[in-house]
Design a protein around this motif. Structure first.
Motif, PDB file in Angstrom:
ATOM      1  N   ILE A  52       0.841  -1.200   0.000  1.00  0.00           N
ATOM      2  CA  ILE A  52       0.000   0.000   0.000  1.00  0.00           C
ATOM      3  C   ILE A  52       0.876   1.250   0.000  1.00  0.00           C
ATOM      4  CG2 ILE A  52      -1.741   1.315   1.278  1.00  0.00           C
ATOM      5  CD1 ILE A  52      -2.688  -1.339   2.487  1.00  0.00           C
ATOM      6  N   LEU A  53       1.860   1.249   0.862  1.00  0.00           N
ATOM      7  CA  LEU A  53       2.751   2.407   0.956  1.00  0.00           C
ATOM      8  C   LEU A  53       3.518   2.633  -0.348  1.00  0.00           C
ATOM      9  CD1 LEU A  53       4.054   1.720   4.550  1.00  0.00           C
ATOM     10  CD2 LEU A  53       2.929   3.832   3.845  1.00  0.00           C
ATOM     11  N   GLU A  54       3.865   1.538  -1.009  1.00  0.00           N
ATOM     12  CA  GLU A  54       4.627   1.647  -2.254  1.00  0.00           C
ATOM     13  C   GLU A  54       3.798   2.236  -3.384  1.00  0.00           C
ATOM     14  OE1 GLU A  54       6.735  -1.298  -5.584  1.00  0.00           O
ATOM     15  OE2 GLU A  54       6.116  -2.108  -3.623  1.00  0.00           O
ATOM     16  N   HIS A  55       2.552   1.790  -3.517  1.00  0.00           N
ATOM     17  CA  HIS A  55       1.755   2.174  -4.689  1.00  0.00           C
ATOM     18  C   HIS A  55       0.826   3.362  -4.434  1.00  0.00           C
ATOM     19  CE1 HIS A  55       3.163  -1.190  -7.082  1.00  0.00           C
ATOM     20  NE2 HIS A  55       2.948  -1.998  -6.056  1.00  0.00           N
ATOM     21  N   PHE A  56       0.595   3.710  -3.175  1.00  0.00           N
ATOM     22  CA  PHE A  56      -0.250   4.871  -2.878  1.00  0.00           C
ATOM     23  C   PHE A  56       0.472   5.804  -1.899  1.00  0.00           C
ATOM     24  CE2 PHE A  56      -3.325   1.674  -4.248  1.00  0.00           C
ATOM     25  CZ  PHE A  56      -4.133   2.410  -5.117  1.00  0.00           C
ATOM     26  N   PRO A  57       1.659   6.255  -2.265  1.00  0.00           N
ATOM     27  CA  PRO A  57       2.415   7.118  -1.336  1.00  0.00           C
ATOM     28  C   PRO A  57       1.672   8.423  -1.064  1.00  0.00           C
ATOM     29  CG  PRO A  57       3.358   7.199  -3.552  1.00  0.00           C
ATOM     30  CD  PRO A  57       2.337   6.104  -3.569  1.00  0.00           C
ATOM     31  N   GLY A  58       1.660   8.800   0.211  1.00  0.00           N
ATOM     32  CA  GLY A  58       1.029  10.055   0.592  1.00  0.00           C
ATOM     33  C   GLY A  58      -0.479  10.012   0.687  1.00  0.00           C
ATOM     34  N   LEU A  59      -1.086   8.842   0.404  1.00  0.00           N
ATOM     35  CA  LEU A  59      -2.548   8.731   0.386  1.00  0.00           C
ATOM     36  C   LEU A  59      -3.062   7.745   1.425  1.00  0.00           C
ATOM     37  CD1 LEU A  59      -3.022   8.641  -3.499  1.00  0.00           C
ATOM     38  CD2 LEU A  59      -3.470  10.583  -1.980  1.00  0.00           C
ATOM     39  N   VAL A  60      -2.162   7.263   2.273  1.00  0.00           N
ATOM     40  CA  VAL A  60      -2.553   6.269   3.267  1.00  0.00           C
ATOM     41  C   VAL A  60      -2.158   6.750   4.654  1.00  0.00           C
ATOM     42  CG1 VAL A  60      -2.407   4.335   1.665  1.00  0.00           C
ATOM     43  CG2 VAL A  60      -0.386   5.017   2.964  1.00  0.00           C
ATOM     44  N   VAL A  61      -2.744   6.097   5.644  1.00  0.00           N
ATOM     45  CA  VAL A  61      -2.465   6.471   7.023  1.00  0.00           C
ATOM     46  C   VAL A  61      -2.633   5.232   7.895  1.00  0.00           C
ATOM     47  CG1 VAL A  61      -4.850   7.082   7.600  1.00  0.00           C
ATOM     48  CG2 VAL A  61      -2.963   8.207   8.797  1.00  0.00           C
ATOM     49  N   ARG A  62      -1.887   5.188   8.982  1.00  0.00           N
ATOM     50  CA  ARG A  62      -2.051   4.085   9.924  1.00  0.00           C
ATOM     51  C   ARG A  62      -3.342   4.273  10.701  1.00  0.00           C
ATOM     52  NH1 ARG A  62       2.804   3.797  13.547  1.00  0.00           N
ATOM     53  NH2 ARG A  62       1.191   3.533  15.124  1.00  0.00           N
ATOM     54  N   LYS A  63      -4.187   3.264  10.639  1.00  0.00           N
ATOM     55  CA  LYS A  63      -5.535   3.411  11.179  1.00  0.00           C
ATOM     56  C   LYS A  63      -5.573   3.489  12.700  1.00  0.00           C
ATOM     57  CE  LYS A  63      -7.652   3.748   7.347  1.00  0.00           C
ATOM     58  NZ  LYS A  63      -8.570   4.839   6.997  1.00  0.00           N
ATOM     59  N   ASP A  64      -4.583   2.920  13.365  1.00  0.00           N
ATOM     60  CA  ASP A  64      -4.597   3.019  14.824  1.00  0.00           C
ATOM     61  C   ASP A  64      -4.301   4.440  15.288  1.00  0.00           C
ATOM     62  OD1 ASP A  64      -2.013   2.601  13.777  1.00  0.00           O
ATOM     63  OD2 ASP A  64      -1.235   2.069  15.750  1.00  0.00           O
ATOM     64  N   LEU A  65      -3.647   5.238  14.441  1.00  0.00           N
ATOM     65  CA  LEU A  65      -3.424   6.643  14.792  1.00  0.00           C
ATOM     66  C   LEU A  65      -4.754   7.392  14.837  1.00  0.00           C
ATOM     67  CD1 LEU A  65      -0.274   7.483  12.609  1.00  0.00           C
ATOM     68  CD2 LEU A  65      -0.378   6.586  14.956  1.00  0.00           C
ATOM     69  N   THR A  66      -5.628   7.058  13.885  1.00  0.00           N
ATOM     70  CA  THR A  66      -6.960   7.662  13.872  1.00  0.00           C
ATOM     71  C   THR A  66      -7.705   7.327  15.156  1.00  0.00           C
ATOM     72  OG1 THR A  66      -7.032   7.409  11.470  1.00  0.00           O
ATOM     73  CG2 THR A  66      -9.117   7.842  12.595  1.00  0.00           C
ATOM     74  N   THR A  67      -7.663   6.047  15.531  1.00  0.00           N
ATOM     75  CA  THR A  67      -8.357   5.603  16.742  1.00  0.00           C
ATOM     76  C   THR A  67      -7.829   6.319  17.974  1.00  0.00           C
ATOM     77  OG1 THR A  67      -8.684   3.431  15.733  1.00  0.00           O
ATOM     78  CG2 THR A  67      -8.969   3.590  18.125  1.00  0.00           C
ATOM     79  N   GLU A  68      -6.500   6.458  18.026  1.00  0.00           N
ATOM     80  CA  GLU A  68      -5.878   7.107  19.185  1.00  0.00           C
ATOM     81  C   GLU A  68      -6.297   8.572  19.293  1.00  0.00           C
ATOM     82  OE1 GLU A  68      -1.471   8.721  20.232  1.00  0.00           O
ATOM     83  OE2 GLU A  68      -1.600   6.650  19.544  1.00  0.00           O
ATOM     84  N   LEU A  69      -6.233   9.300  18.180  1.00  0.00           N
ATOM     85  CA  LEU A  69      -6.577  10.716  18.210  1.00  0.00           C
ATOM     86  C   LEU A  69      -8.056  10.925  18.465  1.00  0.00           C
ATOM     87  CD1 LEU A  69      -4.435  12.172  15.282  1.00  0.00           C
ATOM     88  CD2 LEU A  69      -4.111  12.535  17.720  1.00  0.00           C
ATOM     89  N   LYS A  70      -8.870   9.988  18.001  1.00  0.00           N
ATOM     90  CA  LYS A  70     -10.314  10.160  18.120  1.00  0.00           C
ATOM     91  C   LYS A  70     -10.782  10.089  19.568  1.00  0.00           C
ATOM     92  CE  LYS A  70     -14.474   8.970  15.621  1.00  0.00           C
ATOM     93  NZ  LYS A  70     -14.697  10.380  15.303  1.00  0.00           N
ATOM     94  N   GLN A  71      -9.961   9.501  20.419  1.00  0.00           N
ATOM     95  CA  GLN A  71     -10.330   9.439  21.832  1.00  0.00           C
ATOM     96  C   GLN A  71     -10.398  10.821  22.469  1.00  0.00           C
ATOM     97  OE1 GLN A  71      -7.432   6.843  23.564  1.00  0.00           O
ATOM     98  NE2 GLN A  71      -8.230   5.011  22.587  1.00  0.00           N
ATOM     99  N   ASN A  72      -9.665  11.757  21.904  1.00  0.00           N
ATOM    100  CA  ASN A  72      -9.584  13.082  22.508  1.00  0.00           C
ATOM    101  C   ASN A  72     -10.266  14.179  21.700  1.00  0.00           C
ATOM    102  OD1 ASN A  72      -7.899  12.140  24.649  1.00  0.00           O
ATOM    103  ND2 ASN A  72      -6.202  12.061  23.196  1.00  0.00           N
ATOM    104  N   ALA A  73     -10.735  13.847  20.497  1.00  0.00           N
ATOM    105  CA  ALA A  73     -11.385  14.852  19.658  1.00  0.00           C
ATOM    106  C   ALA A  73     -12.606  14.234  18.984  1.00  0.00           C
ATOM    107  CB  ALA A  73     -10.416  15.375  18.605  1.00  0.00           C
ATOM    108  N   VAL A  74     -13.773  14.727  19.320  1.00  0.00           N
ATOM    109  CA  VAL A  74     -15.005  14.162  18.778  1.00  0.00           C
ATOM    110  C   VAL A  74     -15.282  14.806  17.422  1.00  0.00           C
ATOM    111  CG1 VAL A  74     -17.416  13.656  19.242  1.00  0.00           C
ATOM    112  CG2 VAL A  74     -15.829  13.943  21.138  1.00  0.00           C
TER     113      VAL A  74
END
Length: 713
Positions: A17-39
């Motif tokens: 994914i990182l190879e073929h879609f550079p700059g268009l992906v994100v680690r999903k656990d980062l989303t989960t972590e940040l979402k705990q503090n920002a609704v």
């Protein structure tokens, strides 16, 4: 947080994914972590993460996370800090805020005014150019990064707040050719896993069918005027994709929508939600107590059939897809035997003309309840990117891509064919966006699409005997056997298949299949099953003659079980009340679950036995009381969609000591130890006692079986 920035080693799929879609992906656990503090919606967070954390470099991820946290801390408006943000704007003169903006026309003044959802500012003037550029401001609102200014006006009636810039939180655009080129580097299995990770789930925990059940929820974003119904138990994440996934979709409560809000206001002439959104999801759509406007149902029927709605004599059209999500209360077998799958809906929506316009019925009861381990920790698309890809695909038409390989050989109605072709088209766009797939892959999607439409049709047949039953059959043009498509529930419960309304004479012949001389029951023209062997305790005419009795259970013996002791006395009951003041500790609640399992096994397919527990509250500590309630609530949730719905209450009566089982058939079983009749045993997967009650040593106790004159209600 270093741990967040340093995940486990990348999987081969993550690296790809990182190879073929550079700059268009994100680690999903980062989303989960940040979402705990920002609704905020997922696409808002991932918009920021995509700008700062679209990399696999732990150092850059760590720095990016800090940047995103800083941006959120400085610019995202929490409701409880609204006054502080207003003060900051006043003192600085200008300040960027991340908030949801909704615009209304001030009809008397002839200008537009904006309302900030979290900041609480209302009637702030906004330049008409912003409204023309982002028309969704008028319908439902959008999340945006906005420059807000403060300056005291000379006119005391004017607003001191001004807006100098509005930047919606969404990607600027997508190069579709580059997307297709990158997609070609993935196999079908890999691509389905990429999509599962992109919506936030770990594909390792999902079967191929479970992935299709999840990905079908994306079709309303890529298929115009697509109508999807999904009913299932609570907690399966039905509304997740529609609440969090795309800035082009809107989630609303099914009870809050009105005809003017959804379609058009005859008073103001303002077009409603269908004119601005690609997908509108009605959450909590089920519920008999919901008030429904019959006019809304009629307008919706016309829109779903013709894509048009009227404002007076003027006909308007729109492309918004409709999704209806609701919770079921009964098991699949119960609904098949006693009613139909539409039973949870408000009565005004149990209308064959409305339901026939549904293109697919997704069986939500097959979807796993959302658990922590189901969430993805790998890489997926920034959701706003894949949302833009799906939006682009709305202009494509893949409905006929199966025809070079397969033909429909059964007589199906126009709506049936439209239904499964639109579902097939949507799945092709999602999984094979270039329109190219192997015949066996096309067959898989076609069959799944036909199944989802067949479920719509089969359940309509149960509420309207004017509809004609028909098969769903396709045949390979290259040769081979025709395939008759059935739903899994038809295969699992053939004895309930083909049921029609009571007024249908033909239905009675189907409902009561007769065994042939070979011992085979013909449940429908396309299903043959072996005749079921009916245990004596489930057949009323073979029911043993039960007597009042008293049983002394010896200490330190084996061979006893709840079924051996209580089974015959529970057969035929539809309500069981268990009274035991001590269902508190782990082993006591485990005993309760085993009791429920036993009752479930005794319950004939399609029936229900409600089990209600009356127990005492844990008194040792507040923490233990909370744990008791948590465990019992978990049992209640897990048995909600079985043939044994469970409920409980805590009694604080000081005289609550006796333990018993009572049935609505008139039996009271008095147990001096309650369900706690077994001695401690080592719980191990390899220990027979873990799985067989008969292998456990008993505690000494006495049990009395008493026939009561006044059975419970």
């Amino acid at each position: 947080m270093a741990t967040s920035a340093t995940p486990a080693a990348h999987s081969p799929l993550d690296q790809k994914i990182l190879e073929h879609f550079p700059g268009l992906v994100v680690r999903k656990d980062l989303t989960t972590e940040l979402k705990q503090n920002a609704v905020v919606p997922t696409y808002v967070l991932e918009y920021l993460l995509g700008q700062h954390c679209a990399t696999d470099d732990p150092t850059l991820i760590s720095e990016g996370l800090e940047s995103v946290r800083r941006i959120l801390a400085k610019h995202y408006v929490h409701r409880n800090q609204a006054e502080l943000v207003k003060s900051t704007i006043k003192e600085r003169g200008i300040h960027k805020v991340i908030d949801k903006l909704t615009v209304e026309l001030n009809e008397k003044g002839g200008f537009y005014e904006v309302e900030f959802t979290n900041l609480g500012l209302k009637k702030v003037p906004i330049d008409v150019d912003f409204v023309k550029r982002y028309p969704k401001l008028l319908v439902g609102g959008i999340w945006a990064i906005t420059d807000v200014e403060y300056e005291l006006p000379t006119d005391p009636k004017a607003s001191p707040w001004q807006i100098s810039s509005v930047k919606p939180i969404q990607v600027a655009g997508v190069d579709h050719d580059e997307f297709l080129k990158a997609r070609a580097q993935f196999t079908t299995d890999e691509w389905m896993d990429v999509l599962m990770q992109s919506v936030g789930f770990n594909p390792e925990h999902f079967s191929r069918r479970a992935k299709l059940l999840t990905l079908i929820r994306l079709i309303p974003y890529c298929e115009r005027n697509y109508d999807l119904l999904e009913l299932g138990p609570k907690g399966t994440g039905k509304s997740h994709i529609f609440a969090e996934f795309s800035p082009h979709g809107m989630l609303i409560s099914g009870s809050e929508v009105t005809a003017p809000k959804l379609f058009v206001s005859n008073a103001s002439g303002k077009i409603g939600l269908v004119g601005y959104w690609d997908c509108i999801c009605f959450d909590e759509f089920a519920g008999k107590d919901k008030k429904v406007d019959k006019t809304l149902v009629d307008i919706m029927k016309n829109y779903m059939a013709n894509r048009t709605f009227s404002r007076g004599i003027e006909q308007l059209s729109a492309e918004a897809s409709m999704v209806f999500m609701g919770n079921t209360q009964k098991s699949v077998a119960y609904m098949l035997k006693h009613s139909h799958f539409y039973e949870p809906l408000p009565d005004k929506y149990i209308d064959s003309a409305f339901l026939d316009r549904i293109h697919a019925f997704n069986p939500g009861w097959e979807v796993q309840p959302v658990r922590h381990e189901l969430f993805c920790t790998g890489y997926g698309f920034v959701v706003d990117y894949i949302a833009e890809v799906l939006k682009h695909l709305r202009t494509e038409d893949y409905t006929g891509l199966y025809k070079p390989h397969f033909e429909i050989t059964s007589e199906v109605s126009t709506r049936d064919q439209t239904g499964f072709e639109k579902t097939f088209s949507g799945l092709m766009k999602i999984i094979h966006p270039d329109g190219k797939a192997a015949p066996e892959e096309i067959a898989e999607l076609l069959e799944f699409a036909m199944e989802c439409r067949r479920r719509v049709r089969e359940q309509i047949l149960r509420i309207d005997d004017t509809f004609k039953a028909n098969d769903f059959v396709y045949r390979p043009l290259a040769g081979g056997h025709a395939v008759t498509v059935l739903t899994p529930e038809e295969r699992q419960y053939p004895q309930f298949a083909g049921m029609r309304p009571a007024s249908s004479h033909a239905a009675k012949e189907v409902v009561e299949p007769q065994p042939s001389k070979t011992g085979v029951v013909q449940a429908s023209p396309n299903i043959e099953i072996e005749a079921a062997v009916v245990p004596a305790h489930t057949a009323p005419h073979l029911k043993p003659l039960l007597q009042e009795r008293h049983v002394v259970l010896p200490e330190n013996t084996k061979g006893w079980s709840y079924r051996r002791l209580f089974g015959d006395y529970l057969v035929g009951a539809s309500q069981v009340t268990l009274m035991d003041p001590y269902i508190r500790a782990f082993h006591q609640i485990r005993n309760l679950v085993e009791f429920l399992r036993m009752v479930n096994e005794l319950t004939p397919a399609g029936d229900e036995v409600n089990v209600h527990l009356i127990t005492g509250p844990e008194t040792e500590s507040k923490e233990k009381l909370e744990k008791q309630v948590e465990n019992l609530s978990q049992v209640q949730a897990s048995f909600a969609e079985t043939a044994t719905p469970f409920s409980f209450e805590l009694s604080t009566s000081p005289n609550f000591h006796a333990r018993s089982i009572r049935t609505d058939t008139g039996w009271k079983i008095s147990i001096d130890r309650g369900l706690d009749i077994f001695q401690w045993f080592e719980s191990s997967a390899f220990n027979a006692a873990t799985n067989l009650q008969e292998a456990r040593l008993t505690k000494g106790c006495e049990i009395s079986f008493i026939r009561k004159a006044d059975p419970i209600d």
